[in-house]
Scaffold this active site. Structure first.
Site, PDB file in Angstrom:
ATOM      1  CG  PHE A  14      66.870  35.175  38.336  1.00  0.00           C
ATOM      2  CD1 PHE A  14      68.231  35.150  38.634  1.00  0.00           C
ATOM      3  CD2 PHE A  14      66.483  35.170  36.993  1.00  0.00           C
ATOM      4  CE1 PHE A  14      69.178  35.130  37.614  1.00  0.00           C
ATOM      5  CE2 PHE A  14      67.421  35.150  35.970  1.00  0.00           C
ATOM      6  CZ  PHE A  14      68.766  35.137  36.281  1.00  0.00           C
ATOM      7  CG  ASP A  34      59.244  38.609  46.634  1.00  0.00           C
ATOM      8  OD1 ASP A  34      58.545  37.582  46.754  1.00  0.00           O
ATOM      9  OD2 ASP A  34      59.992  38.814  45.676  1.00  0.00           O
ATOM     10  N   GLY A  39      60.207  33.522  44.987  1.00  0.00           N
ATOM     11  CA  GLY A  39      61.498  34.085  45.385  1.00  0.00           C
ATOM     12  C   GLY A  39      61.798  33.710  46.827  1.00  0.00           C
ATOM     13  CB  SER A  78      54.876  37.925  37.565  1.00  0.00           C
ATOM     14  OG  SER A  78      54.388  36.867  36.764  1.00  0.00           O
ATOM     15  CE  LYS A  94      43.847  37.121  43.793  1.00  0.00           C
ATOM     16  NZ  LYS A  94      43.540  36.469  45.085  1.00  0.00           N
ATOM     17  CE1 TYR A 148      55.351  35.306  33.409  1.00  0.00           C
ATOM     18  CE2 TYR A 148      55.910  34.619  31.184  1.00  0.00           C
ATOM     19  CZ  TYR A 148      56.230  35.301  32.341  1.00  0.00           C
ATOM     20  OH  TYR A 148      57.422  35.986  32.424  1.00  0.00           O
ATOM     21  CB  THR A 178      67.218  36.780  31.782  1.00  0.00           C
ATOM     22  OG1 THR A 178      66.844  37.763  30.822  1.00  0.00           O
ATOM     23  CG2 THR A 178      68.392  37.288  32.588  1.00  0.00           C
TER      24      THR A 178
HETATM   25  P1  NAD Z   1      61.217  34.999  40.026  1.00  0.00           P
HETATM   26  O1  NAD Z   1      60.142  33.987  40.185  1.00  0.00           O
HETATM   27  O2  NAD Z   1      62.584  34.661  40.515  1.00  0.00           O
HETATM   28  O3  NAD Z   1      60.800  36.391  40.682  1.00  0.00           O
HETATM   29  C1  NAD Z   1      59.482  36.831  40.770  1.00  0.00           C
HETATM   30  C2  NAD Z   1      59.257  37.346  42.184  1.00  0.00           C
HETATM   31  O4  NAD Z   1      57.907  37.842  42.307  1.00  0.00           O
HETATM   32  C3  NAD Z   1      59.442  36.265  43.251  1.00  0.00           C
HETATM   33  O5  NAD Z   1      60.328  36.718  44.238  1.00  0.00           O
HETATM   34  C4  NAD Z   1      58.018  36.058  43.789  1.00  0.00           C
HETATM   35  O6  NAD Z   1      58.002  35.621  45.109  1.00  0.00           O
HETATM   36  C5  NAD Z   1      57.416  37.435  43.578  1.00  0.00           C
HETATM   37  N1  NAD Z   1      55.953  37.444  43.540  1.00  0.00           N
HETATM   38  C6  NAD Z   1      55.135  36.643  42.823  1.00  0.00           C
HETATM   39  N2  NAD Z   1      53.842  36.939  43.081  1.00  0.00           N
HETATM   40  C7  NAD Z   1      53.846  37.968  43.971  1.00  0.00           C
HETATM   41  C8  NAD Z   1      52.837  38.715  44.629  1.00  0.00           C
HETATM   42  N3  NAD Z   1      51.535  38.465  44.435  1.00  0.00           N
HETATM   43  N4  NAD Z   1      53.209  39.679  45.498  1.00  0.00           N
HETATM   44  C9  NAD Z   1      54.510  39.947  45.733  1.00  0.00           C
HETATM   45  N5  NAD Z   1      55.524  39.272  45.134  1.00  0.00           N
HETATM   46  C10 NAD Z   1      55.190  38.293  44.267  1.00  0.00           C
HETATM   47  O7  NAD Z   1      61.266  35.363  38.470  1.00  0.00           O
HETATM   48  P2  NAD Z   1      62.294  36.263  37.648  1.00  0.00           P
HETATM   49  O8  NAD Z   1      62.912  35.399  36.637  1.00  0.00           O
HETATM   50  O9  NAD Z   1      63.144  37.059  38.555  1.00  0.00           O
HETATM   51  O10 NAD Z   1      61.272  37.223  36.886  1.00  0.00           O
HETATM   52  C11 NAD Z   1      61.002  38.534  37.375  1.00  0.00           C
HETATM   53  C12 NAD Z   1      60.076  39.256  36.424  1.00  0.00           C
HETATM   54  O11 NAD Z   1      60.675  39.358  35.124  1.00  0.00           O
HETATM   55  C13 NAD Z   1      58.724  38.562  36.237  1.00  0.00           C
HETATM   56  O12 NAD Z   1      57.721  39.542  36.153  1.00  0.00           O
HETATM   57  C14 NAD Z   1      58.875  37.861  34.897  1.00  0.00           C
HETATM   58  O13 NAD Z   1      57.647  37.734  34.251  1.00  0.00           O
HETATM   59  C15 NAD Z   1      59.815  38.807  34.157  1.00  0.00           C
HETATM   60  N6  NAD Z   1      60.576  38.081  33.126  1.00  0.00           N
HETATM   61  C16 NAD Z   1      61.629  37.277  33.469  1.00  0.00           C
HETATM   62  C17 NAD Z   1      62.310  36.589  32.482  1.00  0.00           C
HETATM   63  C18 NAD Z   1      63.497  35.694  32.788  1.00  0.00           C
HETATM   64  O14 NAD Z   1      64.040  35.095  31.863  1.00  0.00           O
HETATM   65  N7  NAD Z   1      63.952  35.585  34.018  1.00  0.00           N
HETATM   66  C19 NAD Z   1      61.897  36.692  31.145  1.00  0.00           C
HETATM   67  C20 NAD Z   1      60.798  37.500  30.854  1.00  0.00           C
HETATM   68  C21 NAD Z   1      60.162  38.197  31.847  1.00  0.00           C
END
Ligand code: NAD
Length: 320
Positions: A14, A34, A39, A78, A94, A148, A178
């Site tokens: 996202f 990724d 995702g 993540s 991990k 987490y 977000t």
């Molecule tokens: P999301 O799940 O849409 O995106 C995370 C991406 O990381 C995914 O595309 C997933 O496939 C990839 N991923 C996971 N494990 C992986 C690995 N081992 N190797 C490679 N890729 C990997 O989540 P998001 O909402 O876009 O969040 C993105 C980041 O922002 C995260 O680190 C999250 O902790 C942080 N975050 C997001 C929010 C929010 O409200 N969206 C709030 C706080 C923190």
């Protein structure tokens, strides 16, 4: 900072997909890494034809190599929604530990700036309100959410150790909730769930009595905040979020109103260790980065609802 070549881990997620887009628009070359755990290549489909964009399917917890120069590593990989990280607890730990180690190693090798996407969840169920960056948090290390929260706390610690030990140019951003287009309708987070339920005429499932609060930030604002930190040499940690606080019950009512839905509200059990309150103090972001959230809740929700309506029709969950 004038980024020429950036790596975005979790770039098909996202937030990552918007960062890829914005960096490309600024003239940078972007390598998106990724493993598609949560995702999807669909999120960056529109970027695939661009010569300056490269999508690499790769698991950050394994060996990571990027040939050539890199001047910015944005580390977002993540699982992020509770439903996702509870389904993938070990993968989440991990990627927060080994994945962060590898992303930091890449930044060190390339002499690049490194930005860790941390989270307001490092504050746990906070005893201080609103939360400033100096607050250390209240996290249950053996609770279900710890996979987490503790992974991110470890990632912050590792990032700081790389800065202090190796002189790596690091920044830590603590992102608060977000929302916006490209969230998955079934990712389990409150906003996609409420919007999907309202549009499909199902009851909106509010956990507990709905008095718990969150502060929700529209995606464009969060992305600007992350890029402002990336462009600076500020180590952080810095909160990026919208300080407007709303109860979950009011959020559900607002979604019902904005969608014009006839759905009722249904109260369900509250998950373990669910934080009671959440609101960022964003003074530091304003003073050090000149950043503040600008999109109001009603406007942000309107834009998000419009996207979800189209998305649910595309997937045929919404007909008529
Ligand atoms: P999301 O799940 O849409 O995106 C995370 C991406 O990381 C995914 O595309 C997933 O496939 C990839 N991923 C996971 N494990 C992986 C690995 N081992 N190797 C490679 N890729 C990997 O989540 P998001 O909402 O876009 O969040 C993105 C980041 O922002 C995260 O680190 C999250 O902790 C942080 N975050 C997001 C929010 C929010 O409200 N969206 C709030 C706080 C923190």
């Amino acid at each position: 900072m004038n980024t020429r070549r950036a790596v975005v881990t979790g770039g098909a997620g996202f937030l990552g997909s918007y960062l890829c887009e914005r960096l490309l628009a600024r003239g940078a070359t972007v390598i998106c890494m990724d493993n598609f755990l949560t995702g999807s290549p669909r999120n960056v489909d529109h970027l695939l034809g661009r010569p300056a964009f490269r999508l690499l399917e790769c698991d950050l917890t394994g060996f990571v190599h990027v040939p050539g120069d890199v001047d910015l590593v944005l580390h977002l990989a993540s699982a992020a929604s509770p439903a996702d990280y509870l389904r993938h607890p070990i993968e989440t730990l991990k990627v927060g530990s080994l994945g962060t180690l590898h992303a930091l190693g890449l930044a060190r090798e390339k002499n690049a700036r490194f930005v860790l996407a941390s989270t307001s969840e490092v504050y746990g169920d906070p005893q201080q309100h609103p939360q400033t960056e100096t607050y250390w948090g209240s996290v249950n290390p053996v609770g279900p959410r710890s996979v987490y929260d503790e992974a991110k706390r470890f990632a912050e610690s590792l990032t700081t150790a790389y800065r202090n030990t190796h002189g790596t140019d690091t920044g830590i951003v603590r992102i608060f909730n977000t929302y916006g287009p490209r969230m998955r309708p079934h990712d389990g987070r409150a906003i996609p769930t409420f919007i999907r339920q309202a549009l499909c005429g199902e009851p909106l499932t509010v956990t507990g009595d709905g008095s718990q609060t969150r502060s929700i930030c529209y995606v464009d604002d969060t992305i600007e905040g992350i890029l402002a930190l990336a462009d600076s040499d500020f180590p952080g940690p810095v909160n990026i979020g919208n300080p407007t606080e709303i109860t979950m019950l009011d959020l559900a009512r607002t979604v019902i109103e904005l969608t014009g839905s006839a759905s009722p509200i249904r109260f369900i059990d509250r998950p373990a260790d669910d934080p009671a309150v959440r609101r960022p103090d964003t003074t530091l972001a304003a003073t050090r980065l000149g950043w503040r959230a600008e999109v109001g809740v009603t406007e942000g929700l309107r834009r998000t609802i419009a996207w979800f309506e189209a998305e649910l029709r595309r997937t045929e969950e919404l007909v008529g």
